[in-house]
Design an enzyme around this catalytic site. Sequence first.
Site, PDB file in Angstrom:
ATOM      1  N   HIS A 259      -2.225 -27.457 -51.178  1.00 62.27           N
ATOM      2  CA  HIS A 259      -1.859 -26.852 -49.889  1.00 62.27           C
ATOM      3  C   HIS A 259      -1.433 -27.944 -48.923  1.00 62.27           C
ATOM      4  CE1 HIS A 259      -2.150 -24.404 -46.214  1.00 62.27           C
ATOM      5  NE2 HIS A 259      -2.026 -23.373 -47.014  1.00 62.27           N
ATOM      6  N   GLU A 317      -3.117 -18.227 -52.854  1.00 59.87           N
ATOM      7  CA  GLU A 317      -2.244 -17.441 -53.732  1.00 59.87           C
ATOM      8  C   GLU A 317      -2.919 -17.062 -55.055  1.00 59.87           C
ATOM      9  OE1 GLU A 317       0.324 -16.429 -52.406  1.00 59.87           O
ATOM     10  OE2 GLU A 317       1.451 -17.939 -51.303  1.00 59.87           O
TER      11      GLU A 317
END
Length: 393
Positions: A259, A317
């Site tokens: 991320h 996700e």
Amino acid sequence: MNKQQGFVSGLEGVVAAQTRLSHVDGQRGELILAGYRVEEIAPSATFEAMVFLLWHDRLPDAAELAQMHIDLAQWRMLPTAALELLQAAAAARRPAMDALRMAAAVCDIDLPDCTVDDRRCDFALLARLPTAIAAYWRLRQGKTPIPPDPALGHAANYLYMLTGASPSSARVRALETYLNTVIDHGLNASTFTARVIIATQSDMTSAVTGALGALKGPLHGGAPGPALEMVFAIGKAEHAEEYLRAKLAAGERLMGFGHRVYKVRDPRAEVLAAAAEALYAADGDRALFELAKHVEATAVRLLAEYKPGRVLQTNVEFYTALLLHGLDLPVALFTPTFAVARAAGWIAHAREQLATGRLLRPAAEYIGATGRVWREHATPAPLISSPWWQSPS
Ligand code: COA
């Protein structure tokens, strides 16, 4: 602060707004939603309560929550123009995000006198997005859209309008936890878009439609789909290590890991992993959940081995994919479902921006040519002598 700053690529680290809505701490792995830690509030609150929290900066009492249900229920039906657009989009097999963007743009067609300060547009937009997605998806399959059920809440209605079956409480809880978890996330690209648009004192429909356009891009709305495809491709726990090693050795990225902001585990992954576990235990393919857990643990271990010092952890996700799949949502609806939640955040940010009364107008650093001198050139003859609206015979 009006201090002149130099060019900052991608506006990274530039503070362009003040907000009470959410705080993202990427170093500590914290997401605060209007004062509450995401892991505390997302699995417990209803989506309606979360919307009230963002729109009023406090949780609702029982009467206010009931009113929120009524306000959303009264705006859930789509105007005919939106249904016609969805029909055309489905016939043209346009992607679901395109269909949603088209429908959102006409969501205020039955509110001709809605000014930028009128909250009816906020409710109409929020209420109608799930109706539009469900109607589009059914039309794509040659089925008739199912009208909303006024007795059901926002999350339950979405699932109901997709299938016609009343969802179990476990499914509604799982979806509400997902929607609450992703409802807001700092000044992300679509939220910034909404704030820029509303700051011109345009209107809420334009702000939300623009935000949908920003969310559609693969660098933002992302693709939890590939994370799910990876788990399916692995198929069995004993294949995970070999499969993941081959990808990493080939220099490929593992979808659902890493991320830009979070340098520790994304707190939303934690919330969604617990929600997915509860869903799969109550109502799903437990073996798939166990496989995903194994894939996750193997991926985190191998990422540490192949990318030492990078701290690549599971992101939102990975478990989004598992949770939405467990709710029988097709991959094509993953990003639109994200929009169902984030629309509440966009509207809250837009109202916050509007309250500042300040136009968002950054500067650009000019890097073009200088000192060019204009000289008169011969004017070329027009290529077509007839006006454009008269086609040449
Ligand atoms: N798998 C393998 N390697 C990864 C990786 C992943 N998922 N994410 C980052 N890396 C590696 C990069 O290859 C790079 O290695 P290198 O320095 O040896 O070349 C290093 O980590 C830094 O990558 P960078 O792209 O600069 O990091 P970032 O913080 O900008 O990337 C993402 C953030 C999300 C774009 C990135 O982690 C990624 O592509 N993840 C997979 C896609 C995904 O899950 N997206 C959804 C995000 S919510």
